[in-house]
Every structure is written in structure tokens, then in C-alpha cells.
Scaffold this motif. Structure first.
Motif, PDB file in Angstrom:
ATOM      1  N   LEU A   5       0.830  -1.204   0.000  1.00 30.66           N
ATOM      2  CA  LEU A   5       0.000   0.000   0.000  1.00 30.66           C
ATOM      3  C   LEU A   5       0.867   1.257   0.000  1.00 30.66           C
ATOM      4  N   GLU A   6       1.919   1.239   0.786  1.00 34.16           N
ATOM      5  CA  GLU A   6       2.816   2.391   0.829  1.00 34.16           C
ATOM      6  C   GLU A   6       3.563   2.555  -0.491  1.00 34.16           C
ATOM      7  N   TYR A   7       3.952   1.445  -1.092  1.00 32.92           N
ATOM      8  CA  TYR A   7       4.686   1.464  -2.358  1.00 32.92           C
ATOM      9  C   TYR A   7       3.855   2.124  -3.449  1.00 32.92           C
ATOM     10  N   TRP A   8       2.615   1.675  -3.641  1.00 31.46           N
ATOM     11  CA  TRP A   8       1.787   2.193  -4.727  1.00 31.46           C
ATOM     12  C   TRP A   8       1.206   3.564  -4.404  1.00 31.46           C
ATOM     13  N   PHE A   9       1.004   3.858  -3.139  1.00 32.93           N
ATOM     14  CA  PHE A   9       0.522   5.194  -2.781  1.00 32.93           C
ATOM     15  C   PHE A   9       1.540   6.253  -3.198  1.00 32.93           C
ATOM     16  N   LYS A  10       2.832   5.979  -2.979  1.00 29.67           N
ATOM     17  CA  LYS A  10       3.867   6.929  -3.384  1.00 29.67           C
ATOM     18  C   LYS A  10       3.886   7.099  -4.902  1.00 29.67           C
ATOM     19  N   CYS A  11       3.583   6.017  -5.626  1.00 30.36           N
ATOM     20  CA  CYS A  11       3.547   6.125  -7.086  1.00 30.36           C
ATOM     21  C   CYS A  11       2.420   7.040  -7.557  1.00 30.36           C
TER      22      CYS A  11
END
Length: 541
Positions: free
Chosen positions: A398-404
Motif C-alpha cells: 500500500l505504501e509502495y503504490w501510494f507513493k507512485c
């Protein structure tokens, strides 16, 4: 010297707390500050008091030693002045001891509880009690019963080896005494054998495990202290390599890798990358004790030590999971230089991802690449990407794709940012001759799924509080998973309900391993392997 002036000077030194008048409560004296002065004036008006004060003044003027009736020669040590009293004989309360900041006349006098008989002093003495030590830098000392039990086991294991134990003989100590996984034996042995003598004596082990209070620490702290380097407060990736080397050398489920050291190294790397992906929440490559305690690594290590089939240890250590990750990477790395560029990664999942999301990944927004090569990701970067892509329900994903998706990096997702990524997805849907879904409808669907706390934008906190957050990312940039979500395969829904403990990654890795295994079997048959044909494809009739 005038008596009234002396009286005025004495009144200034009066302390209402020390009068201890039995007839007058202390709070009355505090509320009526003039009352002590009135009482002192009445005491001075007594004839005995006037006579005594005049005598003392005359003696002081003549330079004679001051003689107060009723005071002995050692009056400075203790005793009570026999001055005229306003109270009847025997009814006056004892004088409380003065503090160092009290009256100058009595500040130098040292009194004892026996001579003053002050109840205040006695109460204070009775309240003193010793507070037991509650903080121990190296952990609390072991209870006598626990210590004796541990020493008994140590004596039994070291009984037949008076000189000590060799590294090959140390595994029972690790398992029985320390209650750690057996593949910690080598690193624990070297931790104690600081002089590299090749042997650990009983006294050396007792000094390290019992006397330094390692015995009383929890398992996570024990593991942390054993693995970390001296003077370090964190674990790095290299700290896990010794235990993985021993795991590969001793675990029955990994014996088939003995003749392929290259794959042993890749397996160890993959396990380490998975550990840091899930547990090192700060993402700085420094695993702290707090992070280790909050994770499930210790339980997974114990499981790997007890389970003969390593593939049943789905947390971190499964060989099937490693096989799926490594084969995916090898398929995309067409030139096999162990680097992947954007054109390689676009083929992932049968061209499932959009170019816009790949641009964000290779801009190193969600995570800085470890490859040190411009425009290319290494194997470690790919592991982080693949774990995030195939299990969008996990916190790291979730953190990975939120930053994207967070284009301006302000910590919130606006409708404009969501539309930017969906535009390419919509174009791909139209190219497939599918019925397009307008962004307005998609936005309403996303808001209904997430139910953000504040209208107009979505935060990471909103996504972490929703079980359908992964579907939002698939809608925006993964076409194949978006279509699968819209179709709602009943078989997959029933499978999720039957196995609620498995994650999306566990299910994907299982399906993908079966597919890769079947492809390998077919390839072996096509190459004319009679053994595979006889065993796997023999006709049932």
C-alpha cells in the motif's frame, strides 16, 4: 536593649508549622497569620518571662556566659529549653526539629528523635523504604530456580567434554539450553569463541549465556543480540547470511541445492529481501529490535527449524516462492545481465501495467534502486516490486503504490491524480474493444470502496483501513487484474473463503509454481527425456 524590640525580632522568626499548639489546629494558624504574634505577646507578658529575658540581656551586655535554667552544658547537642510556658505543666506539645532554613537561633542545634520525641520525625522515618532495582541494562538477573535448571542442562551437555565443545558438537546446546533454531548454532558458537580457538568451554558459555543475563531475555532480543555486530543497534542484510548458509547446509528440504551453489546464494538473497520488505518498515536497510519484535520472523524461524518440508514455511523461507520470483526475473531479463529496464518490465504479467505507472517506478519514487545503474533495476529492486504487485493488501505494498500515485508528494490522492493514471487505462480498454467506463463512474466506485474520512481526497490512512484498497490500484493501472475484478471469478472467491489465512501473494505463488513446473515438465518431454515421459506422462491404459 529593649524587650519590645527583642520581641519584634523573635516574631519575625516564628514558624506556624513548628508551634504545634494542641488547642489550635495548624490550618487555623495558616489562615490567621497574626495569631502567632498575639500568642507570643501574651507569653512575653508573663512575669517569669520578663524576668528571664532581662537576666539574659544583662548577661549578654556584661559578656558573661548565658545560663538558661534547665539547660545542661551539652545543650547544643540536645535538650529542650525550660522557658516559661502558657500551657499547664505537661500539656505543651514537643517542639518539631527545625530545618536548615529555619531560625538562626536554632539552625545550628542538632537534635535527636529521642530527645525531641517529635511525632513528625517518627512518621517520616517510618516512611523510608528501599525501592528495588527495576532497570537492568543487560536484562534482569535470572531467578534462582531458572538459573539452577539451566546450569543443570549445561553440566549435562558439557559433562563428557571437559575441554569444551567443538562447533559440530554445539548444536544440542543451541537447541536444548538456548531454545533457538538449530541453524543458529554456528553463529552463536562464533559469538562466544571470540578468540577463534575452535572450542567453547563450559565456563565461557556460562559467562555469555547465564552471567550476562541472556537467559532471561525474550527470544527476539536474544536473536537480535546474537546476529548484530558489536556496537550496532540494528541488523543489516549481511547479518542474516551466516544463519542462511547453515540452513542451506543442514535443512533436509534444501539438500537438493547442495550441488548448485549459485542457486543457494540466490535463495539466501531472496529470503533476506523478503524479510526486510515486510519487517523493516522504515525502509532504511537497518532492522531495529522494535521492528523485529513486531514482525513474525522469529515464529517463521522456529517453524523452518521444525518443518522438514521447507515449502510449508510460506513466510520468507519457502523454496517455491523463491523459485517463482527468480524465474519471473530470469524471464524478463532477456540479456541475462541481471538488470531489468523499463522495456523488460512492461512485459510483466502479459503487459498488464501501464507506461505511466512504470515511469513512476523507474523514477524511483516508491523506492530508490539498489542497482546503481541509471534506468535499470537489480534483482533486489525486482523482489520489492513483485511482492508489492502481487499482494496489494499488505502494508508495504500500500505504501509502495501510494507513493507512485501521489504525483505532488503531499500525502493525499486527489481526483486529478487518479484521473491521470486512469486515462491510459481507459485508452487500453477502448483498444480491446471493451465497453469503456467513464472516470466519473470509476471515481464514485473508488470512493464507495474506500470511504475516505474527508471528502475530496484519499490518504494512506484511508487505504490501510479498507480491505479493498488493492482493487483501487488495479483499476488505475493493471488492466488484467481490473478485468478479473469486474468478472468476479466465483472459484477464486470460494478459495479465499476456504483459506482465509493465505495472502494474495501465497495464492499467486502457489498457482505460478504449478504453471512453471508444468512448463518445465513439457520442456523436458520435448527434449526427449525418456525418464520424464515414463514417470509423468505414462498412459493410464
Amino acid at each position: 536593649m529593649d524587650i519590645d524590640r527583642v520581641a519584634g525580632e523573635e516574631v519575625c522568626c516564628l514558624d506556624t508549622e513548628q508551634l504545634q499548639l494542641p488547642e489550635v489546629p495548624s490550618f487555623v494558624l495558616k489562615e490567621n497569620p497574626q495569631l502567632p504574634e498575639v500568642l507570643f505577646s501574651q507569653w512575653l507578658s508573663l512575669s517569669d518571662t520578663t524576668r528571664l529575658v532581662k537576666t539574659l540581656i544583662d548577661d549578654a551586655k556584661a559578656g558573661n556566659p548565658i545560663n538558661i535554667p534547665g539547660i545542661s552544658a551539652n545543650a547544643s547537642v540536645g535538650g529542650v529549653n525550660s522557658l516559661p510556658s502558657m500551657f499547664p505543666a505537661g500539656s505543651a506539645p514537643p517542639i518539631s526539629p527545625r530545618s536548615s532554613s529555619g531560625s538562626p537561633r536554632t539552625s545550628k542545634q542538632k537534635t535527636s528523635p529521642s530527645s525531641l520525641r517529635s511525632p513528625l520525625k517518627l512518621v517520616r522515618e517510618s516512611e523510608w523504604e528501599v525501592i528495588p532495582q527495576f532497570y537492568f541494562r543487560n536484562g534482569p538477573p535470572a531467578a534462582s530456580a531458572l538459573k539452577e535448571q539451566c546450569l543443570s542442562r549445561i553440566n549435562h551437555l558439557f559433562n563428557n567434554d571437559l575441554d569444551g565443545l567443538l562447533i559440530d558438537e554445539f548444536k544440542p546446546v543451541t537447541k536444548i539450553v538456548c531454545k533457538l533454531p538449530s541453524f543458529f548454532s554456528d553463529v552463536l558458537f562464533r559469538k562466544i569463541d571470540v578468540d577463534c580457538t575452535g572450542m567453547v568451554t563450559r565456563d565461557a558459555f556460562v559467562k555469555y549465556w547465564v552471567n550476562s543475563n541472556m537467559l532471561t531475555l525474550d527470544t527476539a532480543t536474544q536473536v537480535f543480540n546474537i546476529l548484530k555486530q558489536p556496537d550496532c543497534r540494528y541488523l543489516s542484510q549481511s547479518d542474516f547470511r551466516p544463519i542462511l548458509r547453515e540452513l542451506l547446509a543442514t535443512h533436509s528440504g534444501l539438500e537438493f541445492l547442495q550441488n548448485t551453489p549459485e542457486f543457494q546464494e540466490r535463495y539466501a538473497e531472496t529470503v533476506i529481501y523478503r524479510i526486510f520488505y515486510y519487517i523493516n518498515r522504515s525502509g532504511n536497510g537497518r532492522l531495529t529490535l522494535r521492528e523485529l519484535k513486531r514482525g513474525n520472523l522469529i515464529a517463521a524461524m522456529q517453524h523452518a527449524d521444525e518443518e522438514e518440508d521447507i515449502n510449508k514455511v510460506i513466510r520468507y523461507f519457502s523454496y517455491e516462492h523463491f523459485y517463482v520470483i527468480y524465474c519471473k526475473f530470469w524471464e524478463l531479463d532477456t540479456d541475462h545481465d541481471f538488470f531489468i529496464d523499463k522495456e523488460n518490465l512492461i512485459r510483466y504479467g502479459n503487459h498488464a501495467l501501464t507506461y505511466r505507472i512504470l515511469d513512476r517506478i523507474f523514477s524511483q519514487v516508491p523506492r530508490k534502486f539498489k542497482s546503481n545503474v541509471e534506468g535499470k533495476m537489480c534483482y533486489e529492486d525486482f523482489v520489492y516490486f513483485m511482492l508489492s504487485e502481487e499482494d496489494k493488501s499488505s502494508q508495504p505494498s500500500l505504501e509502495y503504490w501510494f507513493k507512485c500515485l501521489d504525483l505532488d508528494g503531499n500525502g493525499v490522492l486527489t481526483p486529478n491524480e487518479l484521473q491521470y493514471f486512469y486515462e491510459e487505462q481507459l485508452h487500453r480498454i477502448e483498444c480491446m474493444a471493451q465497453e469503456p467506463v467513464l472516470f466519473e463512474d470509476i471515481l464514485c466506485q473508488i470512493v464507495d470502496m474506500i470511504a475516505p474520512e474527508r471528502e475530496g481526497y484519499i490518504t494512506l490512512h484511508d487505504l490501510k483501513g479498507c480491505k479493498l484498497s488493492g482493487n483501487v490500484f488495479n483499476i488505475l493501472f493493471n488492466l488484467n487484474k481490473f478485468v478479473a475484478f469486474e468478472s468476479r471469478d466465483p472459484f477464486l472467491i470460494r478459495q479465499e473463503r476456504e483459506e482465509p489465512t493465505l495472502t494474495e501473494w501465497d495464492r499467486f505463488a502457489h498457482r505460478e509454481y504449478i504453471r512453471l513446473s508444468m512448463e518445465e515438465d513439457v520442456e523436458d518431454v520435448s527434449n526427449g527425456s525418456a525418464e520424464v515421459w515414463d514417470e509423468s506422462f505414462e498412459a493410464p491404459f
